[in-house]
Design a protein around this motif. Structure first.
Motif: not given
Length: 207
Positions: A179-196
């Motif tokens: 379930e947490f892995k799904e949350i993490l994937q959602g974070w990446y999708n929302k961030d769209k690489g900008q934090n990186t």
């Protein structure tokens, strides 16, 4: 760092760089793995093959859709160094699928940032030199001064925001759940690489 360790790291880096591949070669490898229903790494299980297939789709999407702002591009253009970014990765790694396309986009924007990739399980001596909290976490970016071969800095395995998310979750739970892995994937999708991108600007001293 004592001279013996530094010398060992230099030799390990040289061997790894000689065995490294370009981002384009890595993307071709991903495609071949999907076509042959295989994966990189020592674990060739169906789960790992499935992750590789999923990650190929993720990387293809980021290669097409990732945007680097004009402001970030201007900052990258001001970089005065000459560096090699050597990245440890594996095709099955979900974090790598989200992070490495961003690393590539930033590297492509400057002529003296040279991106090279190696597979973790094939380069254990290198991985052992750059553990994260004692673990073989990937992706791991090693920033090397191209002229001297000196290691300047490291980055990874996750962008700062994702790292905070994981650490907060681990503080209250014994293990990382599906379930947490799904949350993490959602974070990446929302961030769209900008934090990186922001993290990489910091890595280059461009903030």
């Amino acid at each position: 760092m004592d001279t013996i360790t530094h010398h060992n790291i230099n030799n390990t880096l040289k061997v790894s760089l000689n065995n490294s591949m370009s981002y384009q070669a890595y993307r071709s490898l991903m495609g071949e793995l999907v076509a042959t229903h295989s994966t990189t790494g020592l674990d060739k299980s169906e789960d790992m093959v499935g992750y590789t297939i999923l990650n190929e789709q993720r990387m293809k999407r980021w290669d097409k859709t990732l945007k680097v702002s004009a402001e970030a591009q201007e900052k990258i253009a001001r970089f005065k160094g000459d560096v090699t970014w050597l990245v440890l990765t594996e095709s099955w790694c979900g974090d790598a699928a989200h992070v490495i396309p961003v690393i590539n986009k930033v590297a492509e924007l400057h002529p003296t940032i040279d991106l090279k990739l190696v597979l973790r399980d094939e380069h254990d001596a290198l991985m052992q030199q750059f553990l994260t909290n004692g673990g073989k976490s990937i992706p791991k970016l090693i920033m090397i001064d191209t002229a001297s071969g000196e290691v300047l800095e490291t980055y990874g395995p996750r962008p700062t925001g994702a790292t905070m998310l994981v650490e907060d979750y681990k503080a209250g739970h014994e293990t990382i759940t599906t379930e947490f892995k799904e949350i993490l994937q959602g974070w990446y999708n929302k961030d769209k690489g900008q934090n990186t991108i922001e993290d990489l600007l910091s890595l280059l001293g461009l903030h």
